[in-house]
Scaffold this motif. Structure first.
Motif, short mmCIF file in Angstrom:
data_model
loop_
_atom_site.label_atom_id
_atom_site.label_comp_id
_atom_site.label_asym_id
_atom_site.label_seq_id
_atom_site.Cartn_x
_atom_site.Cartn_y
_atom_site.Cartn_z
N MET A 1 0.81 -1.22 0.00
CA MET A 1 0.00 0.00 0.00
C MET A 1 0.84 1.26 0.00
SD MET A 1 -3.38 -0.76 2.28
CE MET A 1 -2.49 -1.09 3.79
N THR A 2 2.13 1.13 0.31
CA THR A 2 2.99 2.31 0.26
C THR A 2 3.18 2.81 -1.18
OG1 THR A 2 4.98 0.91 0.12
CG2 THR A 2 4.24 1.60 2.33
N MET A 3 2.83 1.98 -2.15
CA MET A 3 2.91 2.40 -3.55
C MET A 3 1.75 3.30 -3.94
SD MET A 3 4.09 -1.19 -5.36
CE MET A 3 3.98 -0.44 -6.99
N GLY A 4 0.70 3.30 -3.12
CA GLY A 4 -0.45 4.15 -3.42
C GLY A 4 -1.13 3.72 -4.71
N GLY A 5 -1.55 4.71 -5.49
CA GLY A 5 -2.21 4.40 -6.75
C GLY A 5 -1.31 3.77 -7.78
N GLY A 6 0.00 3.84 -7.57
CA GLY A 6 0.94 3.23 -8.50
C GLY A 6 0.81 1.72 -8.56
N LEU A 7 0.19 1.12 -7.53
CA LEU A 7 0.01 -0.33 -7.51
C LEU A 7 -0.88 -0.78 -8.66
CD1 LEU A 7 0.62 -2.94 -5.97
CD2 LEU A 7 -1.42 -2.52 -4.58
N LYS A 8 -1.80 0.09 -9.07
CA LYS A 8 -2.71 -0.26 -10.15
C LYS A 8 -1.98 -0.42 -11.48
CE LYS A 8 -7.03 -0.17 -8.50
NZ LYS A 8 -8.03 -1.25 -8.74
N THR A 9 -0.94 0.34 -11.67
CA THR A 9 -0.21 0.27 -12.94
C THR A 9 1.01 -0.64 -12.86
OG1 THR A 9 1.03 2.27 -12.31
CG2 THR A 9 -0.97 2.58 -13.61
N ALA A 10 1.41 -1.04 -11.67
CA ALA A 10 2.54 -1.98 -11.52
C ALA A 10 1.99 -3.39 -11.68
CB ALA A 10 3.22 -1.79 -10.18
N GLU A 11 1.70 -3.78 -12.90
CA GLU A 11 0.97 -5.01 -13.14
C GLU A 11 1.80 -6.26 -12.83
OE1 GLU A 11 -0.87 -5.02 -16.98
OE2 GLU A 11 -1.52 -2.93 -16.80
N PHE A 12 3.11 -6.18 -13.00
CA PHE A 12 3.95 -7.33 -12.64
C PHE A 12 3.88 -7.60 -11.14
CE2 PHE A 12 6.60 -6.33 -16.57
CZ PHE A 12 6.00 -7.34 -17.31
N ILE A 13 3.99 -6.53 -10.35
CA ILE A 13 3.92 -6.67 -8.89
C ILE A 13 2.53 -7.14 -8.47
CG2 ILE A 13 4.06 -5.44 -6.70
CD1 ILE A 13 6.75 -5.88 -7.92
N SER A 14 1.50 -6.51 -9.01
CA SER A 14 0.14 -6.90 -8.68
C SER A 14 -0.14 -8.34 -9.07
CB SER A 14 -0.85 -5.96 -9.38
OG SER A 14 -2.19 -6.32 -9.08
N GLY A 15 0.42 -8.76 -10.21
CA GLY A 15 0.23 -10.14 -10.65
C GLY A 15 0.87 -11.14 -9.70
N ARG A 16 2.04 -10.78 -9.15
CA ARG A 16 2.69 -11.69 -8.19
C ARG A 16 1.91 -11.75 -6.88
NH1 ARG A 16 7.34 -8.91 -10.45
NH2 ARG A 16 8.51 -10.34 -11.80
N TYR A 17 1.37 -10.63 -6.44
CA TYR A 17 0.48 -10.66 -5.28
C TYR A 17 -0.71 -11.59 -5.55
CZ TYR A 17 2.55 -6.87 -2.47
OH TYR A 17 3.37 -6.11 -1.66
N ALA A 18 -1.26 -11.50 -6.76
CA ALA A 18 -2.38 -12.37 -7.13
C ALA A 18 -1.98 -13.83 -7.12
CB ALA A 18 -2.91 -11.97 -8.51
N ASP A 19 -0.75 -14.13 -7.53
CA ASP A 19 -0.27 -15.52 -7.50
C ASP A 19 -0.22 -16.04 -6.07
OD1 ASP A 19 0.03 -15.44 -10.24
OD2 ASP A 19 2.19 -15.02 -10.18
N VAL A 20 0.26 -15.21 -5.15
CA VAL A 20 0.32 -15.63 -3.75
C VAL A 20 -1.09 -15.89 -3.21
CG1 VAL A 20 1.01 -14.98 -1.42
CG2 VAL A 20 2.44 -14.33 -3.36
N LEU A 21 -2.00 -14.95 -3.45
CA LEU A 21 -3.36 -15.09 -2.94
C LEU A 21 -4.05 -16.32 -3.53
CD1 LEU A 21 -5.70 -13.97 -1.28
CD2 LEU A 21 -6.29 -12.49 -3.21
N SER A 22 -3.88 -16.54 -4.83
CA SER A 22 -4.52 -17.68 -5.49
C SER A 22 -3.99 -19.00 -4.94
CB SER A 22 -4.29 -17.62 -7.00
OG SER A 22 -4.84 -16.44 -7.55
N ASN A 23 -2.68 -19.09 -4.74
CA ASN A 23 -2.11 -20.33 -4.23
C ASN A 23 -2.47 -20.57 -2.76
OD1 ASN A 23 -0.27 -21.86 -6.21
ND2 ASN A 23 0.27 -19.72 -6.59
N LEU A 24 -2.63 -19.51 -1.99
CA LEU A 24 -3.12 -19.68 -0.62
C LEU A 24 -4.53 -20.25 -0.64
CD1 LEU A 24 -1.86 -16.41 1.13
CD2 LEU A 24 -1.06 -18.74 1.55
N TYR A 25 -5.35 -19.75 -1.55
CA TYR A 25 -6.70 -20.29 -1.69
C TYR A 25 -6.67 -21.76 -2.08
CZ TYR A 25 -11.46 -20.84 -3.45
OH TYR A 25 -12.74 -21.28 -3.67
#
Length: 331
Positions: A113-137
Motif C-alpha cells: 500500500m505504500t505504492m499508493g495508486g501506483g500499484l494499479k499500474t505496476a501489473e507485474f507486482i500486482s500479478g505476483r500478489y495475485a499468484d500468492v493469494l490464489s495459491n493460498l486459496y
C-alpha cells in the motif's frame, strides 16, 4: 480424437470469462485489496467524506497496527515452523506453513500500500500478489478436501506432493515481489521477516511425482475415489467408456508379463495369454482415429486445386541451336 472437442472449446471459455492476464494483473489483488483489507475501505470512505479527520486518523492507526501485527506473526510463525516434515500429523504440518504464508502475504500487502495508486499500474507486482493469494486459496481448499477424505488409502502421497508444489509457488511469487518492489529497500525489508533464512522450499521430488503418477494410472482406492463422480457413457463405443474399461485390463496384462519375465518364462499360460490378447485388442481399438481416403470429396484433384504459381507454373525458356533464338513455351 475424442479430446479434440474439449481442446477446441478452450478459447470460448477464455473469451467469455475475460483475458486471464487481465484478471491476474489487475483484478485479483488490485481490486480485491480494497475489499479484503479490514481497514482500507474505511480509510477510503473517510477521505470521501471530505472533513472526517477523526475517522481518517482512526483507520490509519488501525492500518499501522495491522501491519505490525502481521509483521510479528510473520517472524514468529517463520521461525517456529519446521521446514521439512519429520513425521506426525501431515495436515498440521502443512497447515502451519499455510498460516505462516498467510501472515507473510498480509504483511507484504500492507507494505504494497505504500505504492499508493501506483500499484494499479505496476501489473507485474500486482500479478505476483495475485499468484500468492490464489495459491493460498488453493492450499486451504486442498487441506479441506484432504481433511474430509483422509481415510482413503494412499491419498497422503498426493496431498503431500500437491501442498509441496503450492508452498514452492507461494515462495517464488513472494521472492518475485521482494526482488522487484519499486521502492528501494522495501523488498529486503519484506524478505527479512518472511524468509530470514532465504528460500526454504523446493518443488516436489521425482519420487513424489512418480508416486502420484502411480496413483492416477493404476487401479487403487485413490484413483477410484477421484473418478467416482466422473460421467462415463453406457455406449460401449464411447472412447472414455472404452478407456475406463481398458485400464484394469491393461494393468493386469502388464502384471502378467512382468511375472513371466521375473519367473523366466518365455510365454504365459493359455488363460494368461487370453487376458493379454483381450487387453491388446482393446488398446488397438482405442488408439484408432478417423481416416479419410480423400480430402474435400471428389473435387480434391480438380483444376482449381492446382497452383498457378511456383517454378513449375512459370514459362520455360528453351534455346534453339539452329536459329540461336529464344522461344518461350508455356508450362
Amino acid at each position: 480424437n475424442f479430446m479434440a472437442g474439449g481442446y477446441g472449446s478452450i478459447p470460448v471459455s477464455i473469451t467469455v470469462e475475460g483475458a486471464n492476464v487481465l484478471t491476474r494483473s489487475l483484478i485479483i489483488f488490485g481490486q480485491g485489496l480494497t475489499r479484503s483489507h479490514p481497514h482500507l475501505l474505511g480509510l477510503i470512505e473517510a477521505i470521501q467524506d471530505g472533513d472526517n479527520l477523526e475517522g481518517f486518523n482512526k483507520e490509519l492507526t488501525n492500518i499501522i497496527k495491522h501491519a505490525f501485527t502481521n509483521l510479528g506473526r510473520s517472524i514468529t510463525r517463520g521461525l517456529g515452523a519446521q521446514v521439512t516434515f519429520r513425521g506426525g500429523d501431515l495436515l498440521a504440518y502443512h497447515e502451519t506453513h499455510m498460516s505462516r504464508m498467510a501472515a507473510n502475504f498480509a504483511f507484504c500487502a500492507d507494505c504494497g500500500m505504500t505504492m499508493g495508486g501506483g500499484l494499479k499500474t505496476a501489473e507485474f507486482i500486482s500479478g505476483r500478489y495475485a499468484d500468492v493469494l490464489s495459491n493460498l486459496y488453493f492450499g486451504y481448499a486442498v487441506m479441506w478436501y484432504y481433511k474430509n477424505n483422509r481415510n482413503v488409502p494412499g491419498i497422503d502421497a498426493m496431498f503431500d506432493a500437491t501442498m509441496t508444489q503450492i508452498r514452492y509457488d507461494v515462495q517464488e511469487a513472494l521472492f518475485g515481489i521482494f526482488g522487484n518492489f519499486p521502492i528501494p529497500g522495501f523488498g529486503r525489508l519484506m524478505q527479512l521477516p518472511c524468509f530470514p533464512r532465504g528460500r526454504e522450499f523446493a518443488r516436489p521430488t521425482d519420487k513424489q511425482r512418480a508416486a502420484v503418477a502411480e496413483l492416477v494410472s493404476t487401479p487403487n482406492p485413490v484413483r477410484d475415489f477421484l473418478t467416482e463422480n466422473t460421467f462415463v457413457s453406457k455406449d460401449p463405443t464411447d472412447r472414455v467408456a472404452m478407456i475406463v474399461k481398458a485400464a484394469p485390463m491393461c494393468f493386469e496384462a502388464d502384471q502378467i508379463l512382468a511375472k513371466c519375465r521375473k519367473e523366466g518364462r518365455r510365454s504365459p499360460t493359455p488363460e494368461e495369454q487370453a487376458k493379454i490378447d483381450a487387453a491388446e485388442a482393446m488398446r488397438e481399438e482405442i488408439i484408432q482415429v478417423d481416416s479419410f481416403p480423400k480430402l474435400m470429396g471428389n473435387e480434391h484433384n480438380t483444376a482449381w486445386m492446382k497452383p498457378d504459381w511456383g517454378v513449375d507454373a512459370q514459362p520455360k525458356v528453351t534455346i534453339e541451336k539452329a536459329e540461336g533464338k529464344q522461344q518461350s513455351s508455356s508450362a
